[in-house]
Write a protein that holds these residues in place. Sequence first.
Motif, PDB file in Angstrom:
ATOM      1  N   LYS A 187      50.566   6.818 -28.669  1.00 60.22           N
ATOM      2  CA  LYS A 187      50.951   5.435 -28.984  1.00 60.22           C
ATOM      3  C   LYS A 187      49.859   4.469 -28.531  1.00 60.22           C
ATOM      4  N   LEU A 188      49.313   4.684 -27.319  1.00 64.04           N
ATOM      5  CA  LEU A 188      48.280   3.766 -26.810  1.00 64.04           C
ATOM      6  C   LEU A 188      47.015   3.870 -27.660  1.00 64.04           C
ATOM      7  N   ALA A 189      46.690   5.091 -28.100  1.00 64.04           N
ATOM      8  CA  ALA A 189      45.449   5.277 -28.875  1.00 64.04           C
ATOM      9  C   ALA A 189      45.515   4.622 -30.245  1.00 64.04           C
ATOM     10  N   THR A 190      46.719   4.383 -30.759  1.00 61.86           N
ATOM     11  CA  THR A 190      46.795   3.730 -32.075  1.00 61.86           C
ATOM     12  C   THR A 190      46.679   2.206 -31.960  1.00 61.86           C
ATOM     13  N   GLY A 191      46.643   1.685 -30.746  1.00 58.99           N
ATOM     14  CA  GLY A 191      46.162   0.320 -30.527  1.00 58.99           C
ATOM     15  C   GLY A 191      47.127  -0.829 -30.754  1.00 58.99           C
ATOM     16  N   ALA A 192      48.432  -0.587 -30.938  1.00 61.00           N
ATOM     17  CA  ALA A 192      49.342  -1.720 -31.184  1.00 61.00           C
ATOM     18  C   ALA A 192      49.504  -2.576 -29.923  1.00 61.00           C
ATOM     19  N   ASP A 193      49.734  -3.885 -30.130  1.00 63.47           N
ATOM     20  CA  ASP A 193      49.942  -4.793 -28.991  1.00 63.47           C
ATOM     21  C   ASP A 193      51.298  -4.533 -28.335  1.00 63.47           C
ATOM     22  N   GLY A 194      52.282  -4.187 -29.146  1.00 68.84           N
ATOM     23  CA  GLY A 194      53.626  -3.971 -28.610  1.00 68.84           C
ATOM     24  C   GLY A 194      54.203  -2.660 -29.114  1.00 68.84           C
ATOM     25  N   ILE A 195      54.958  -1.993 -28.260  1.00 65.98           N
ATOM     26  CA  ILE A 195      55.531  -0.693 -28.636  1.00 65.98           C
ATOM     27  C   ILE A 195      57.022  -0.705 -28.318  1.00 65.98           C
ATOM     28  N   VAL A 196      57.843  -0.382 -29.327  1.00 67.34           N
ATOM     29  CA  VAL A 196      59.282  -0.229 -29.084  1.00 67.34           C
ATOM     30  C   VAL A 196      59.617   1.254 -29.201  1.00 67.34           C
ATOM     31  N   LEU A 197      60.243   1.770 -28.150  1.00 68.32           N
ATOM     32  CA  LEU A 197      60.569   3.197 -28.102  1.00 68.32           C
ATOM     33  C   LEU A 197      62.050   3.387 -28.391  1.00 68.32           C
ATOM     34  N   ASP A 198      62.341   4.332 -29.263  1.00 74.57           N
ATOM     35  CA  ASP A 198      63.741   4.681 -29.535  1.00 74.57           C
ATOM     36  C   ASP A 198      63.957   6.062 -28.914  1.00 74.57           C
ATOM     37  N   VAL A 199      64.542   6.054 -27.715  1.00 73.41           N
ATOM     38  CA  VAL A 199      64.718   7.318 -26.989  1.00 73.41           C
ATOM     39  C   VAL A 199      66.135   7.826 -27.275  1.00 73.41           C
ATOM     40  N   LYS A 200      66.184   8.947 -27.983  1.00 69.85           N
ATOM     41  CA  LYS A 200      67.484   9.482 -28.413  1.00 69.85           C
ATOM     42  C   LYS A 200      68.097  10.328 -27.304  1.00 69.85           C
ATOM     43  N   THR A 201      69.409  10.290 -27.226  1.00 74.23           N
ATOM     44  CA  THR A 201      70.097  11.169 -26.275  1.00 74.23           C
ATOM     45  C   THR A 201      71.316  11.800 -26.945  1.00 74.23           C
ATOM     46  N   GLY A 202      71.574  13.041 -26.591  1.00 78.89           N
ATOM     47  CA  GLY A 202      72.739  13.736 -27.174  1.00 78.89           C
ATOM     48  C   GLY A 202      72.334  15.056 -27.787  1.00 78.89           C
ATOM     49  N   ASP A 203      73.308  15.679 -28.399  1.00 79.13           N
ATOM     50  CA  ASP A 203      73.171  17.043 -28.918  1.00 79.13           C
ATOM     51  C   ASP A 203      72.025  17.231 -29.914  1.00 79.13           C
ATOM     52  N   GLY A 204      71.725  16.190 -30.719  1.00 75.39           N
ATOM     53  CA  GLY A 204      70.659  16.331 -31.722  1.00 75.39           C
ATOM     54  C   GLY A 204      69.311  15.885 -31.212  1.00 75.39           C
ATOM     55  N   ALA A 205      69.236  15.493 -29.924  1.00 77.80           N
ATOM     56  CA  ALA A 205      68.003  14.908 -29.391  1.00 77.80           C
ATOM     57  C   ALA A 205      67.265  15.901 -28.513  1.00 77.80           C
ATOM     58  N   MET A 207      66.159  14.958 -25.520  1.00 77.03           N
ATOM     59  CA  MET A 207      66.757  14.716 -24.198  1.00 77.03           C
ATOM     60  C   MET A 207      68.268  14.789 -24.375  1.00 77.03           C
ATOM     61  N   LYS A 208      68.856  15.917 -24.041  1.00 76.72           N
ATOM     62  CA  LYS A 208      70.293  16.081 -24.266  1.00 76.72           C
ATOM     63  C   LYS A 208      71.094  15.178 -23.310  1.00 76.72           C
ATOM     64  N   SER A 209      70.591  15.023 -22.069  1.00 76.75           N
ATOM     65  CA  SER A 209      71.394  14.253 -21.108  1.00 76.75           C
ATOM     66  C   SER A 209      70.969  12.784 -21.087  1.00 76.75           C
ATOM     67  N   TYR A 210      71.975  11.919 -20.946  1.00 77.98           N
ATOM     68  CA  TYR A 210      71.736  10.470 -20.919  1.00 77.98           C
ATOM     69  C   TYR A 210      70.823  10.094 -19.752  1.00 77.98           C
ATOM     70  N   ASP A 211      71.062  10.669 -18.571  1.00 73.99           N
ATOM     71  CA  ASP A 211      70.256  10.312 -17.392  1.00 73.99           C
ATOM     72  C   ASP A 211      68.784  10.668 -17.594  1.00 73.99           C
ATOM     73  N   ASP A 212      68.529  11.826 -18.217  1.00 72.03           N
ATOM     74  CA  ASP A 212      67.131  12.211 -18.489  1.00 72.03           C
ATOM     75  C   ASP A 212      66.491  11.262 -19.493  1.00 72.03           C
ATOM     76  N   ALA A 213      67.281  10.851 -20.491  1.00 66.17           N
ATOM     77  CA  ALA A 213      66.744   9.922 -21.497  1.00 66.17           C
ATOM     78  C   ALA A 213      66.344   8.608 -20.829  1.00 66.17           C
ATOM     79  N   VAL A 214      67.182   8.131 -19.894  1.00 70.60           N
ATOM     80  CA  VAL A 214      66.864   6.869 -19.201  1.00 70.60           C
ATOM     81  C   VAL A 214      65.604   7.056 -18.343  1.00 70.60           C
ATOM     82  N   LYS A 215      65.515   8.194 -17.647  1.00 65.04           N
ATOM     83  CA  LYS A 215      64.323   8.451 -16.806  1.00 65.04           C
ATOM     84  C   LYS A 215      63.058   8.460 -17.657  1.00 65.04           C
ATOM     85  N   LEU A 216      63.128   9.157 -18.801  1.00 68.60           N
ATOM     86  CA  LEU A 216      61.960   9.233 -19.685  1.00 68.60           C
ATOM     87  C   LEU A 216      61.604   7.839 -20.204  1.00 68.60           C
ATOM     88  N   ALA A 217      62.613   7.087 -20.612  1.00 68.31           N
ATOM     89  CA  ALA A 217      62.370   5.741 -21.158  1.00 68.31           C
ATOM     90  C   ALA A 217      61.733   4.847 -20.100  1.00 68.31           C
TER      91      ALA A 217
END
Length: 434
Positions: A187-205, A207-217
Amino acid sequence: MNMYEIITKKKRGGELNGEEIAFFVKGYVDGTIPDYQAAALVMAIWFNSMTERETVLLTQEMEHSGDILSQSVDGFTADKHSTGGVGDKTTLIVGPIAAACGIFVPKMSGRGLGHTGGTIDKLESIPGFNTALSAERFEEIVRDCGFAIAGQTGKLVPADKKLYALRDSISAVDSIPLICSSIMSKKLATGADGIVLDVKTGDGAFMKSYDDAVKLAELMVKTAKAAGRKCSAVISDMEQPLGMAVGNSLEVIEALETLKGRGEARLRELSLTLAAEMLLLSGKGTAKECRKAAEEALDSGSAIDVFRRTVKAQGGDTNVFDDYGKFPRAAAVTEVRSSESGYITHIHCEETGLIACSLGAGRTELGGRIDSTAGIVFSKTVGDHVEKGEVLGRLYSSSADEKTTAEAVARFSEVFTFSHEKPIQMEIVRKILR
Ligand code: URA
């Protein structure tokens, strides 16, 4: 300094400094550090983790391992990244909304692998659409339309290419600091001024666990800010597929429907949230004002106009906007009916993605072929009441043989869980970190 000492330090739980991290990344990319020593260090990191400082240093060293793009448009550039999910077509909705509101969205996207889809594969289902743009043409389209989308160049972050393949082969993908440095270096190498991350949590993601998703985010937002970028993260639910369609052309059609104001509620909500976050990072107003601007761009049709211009500029047939029959058609469509009555309480998300892949919508190996017509369209979703015999969904394919389709039908019937009581739906947006 040598690799043996660096591995020993990490194995004993020490904190690596900038010189040691640079020695490792440079040496691994130029081939002077062999795979077995890199694998030993990666596994030591997997067991002992990394501090925030180490993660930031590793990310920045990886970012600078190859080409760095600079965006030469006159205005704020924003990027959006999803950690991967099933039915996630938000890029095709969010990019046009943000661009319609006056910011630039130069989007580099990937292909799908495993049960999750990739935006490049989806767009290539539009006849003529070209995602292999030269750097000059890419910039020109961003300047003219506000939004352009291309496949990632091979020269961007070579350190991640090698490290990701290594992690994959030694069962070390699921490490929060390593995921963070892998995603954020690109993401940093593509040079955008702003980055919005969509961190998924749940069975299809991922990061299956919500707490891990928050830590990663949290770690990803801190890493972006340490590199001087604006960044926020949306934690979103992936306990069920996003929207009603899974599969390449089927998802583009659903994105077009959403841009026409007829989208499924959770897909619309997440798209508006992500677009509003991009506007907020660009300084377009308060959170409330940015949300309103995003809604207006969607509802007035200005977002779909942006997308139409982008598709035209990238060689795609814009007739698909008004006539979905212009997309390649699936040779076979199979209805699946419910064998029971009740409320749908859950849809097994990862399994849905795997079934769509088995019908031809995804690849199971790098470079494999995609059937752009293949996938699933749900007729019912979580919270809906279903009578026995009602259609739950339709399976599409031009490549699956009879046996594969029969297996897919049997598996699809099993992805639903029913109850006599109406379930409470999980909110699609679970948390926003700024
Ligand atoms: N996506 C990436 O790009 N890298 C990871 O490590 C995980 C998901």
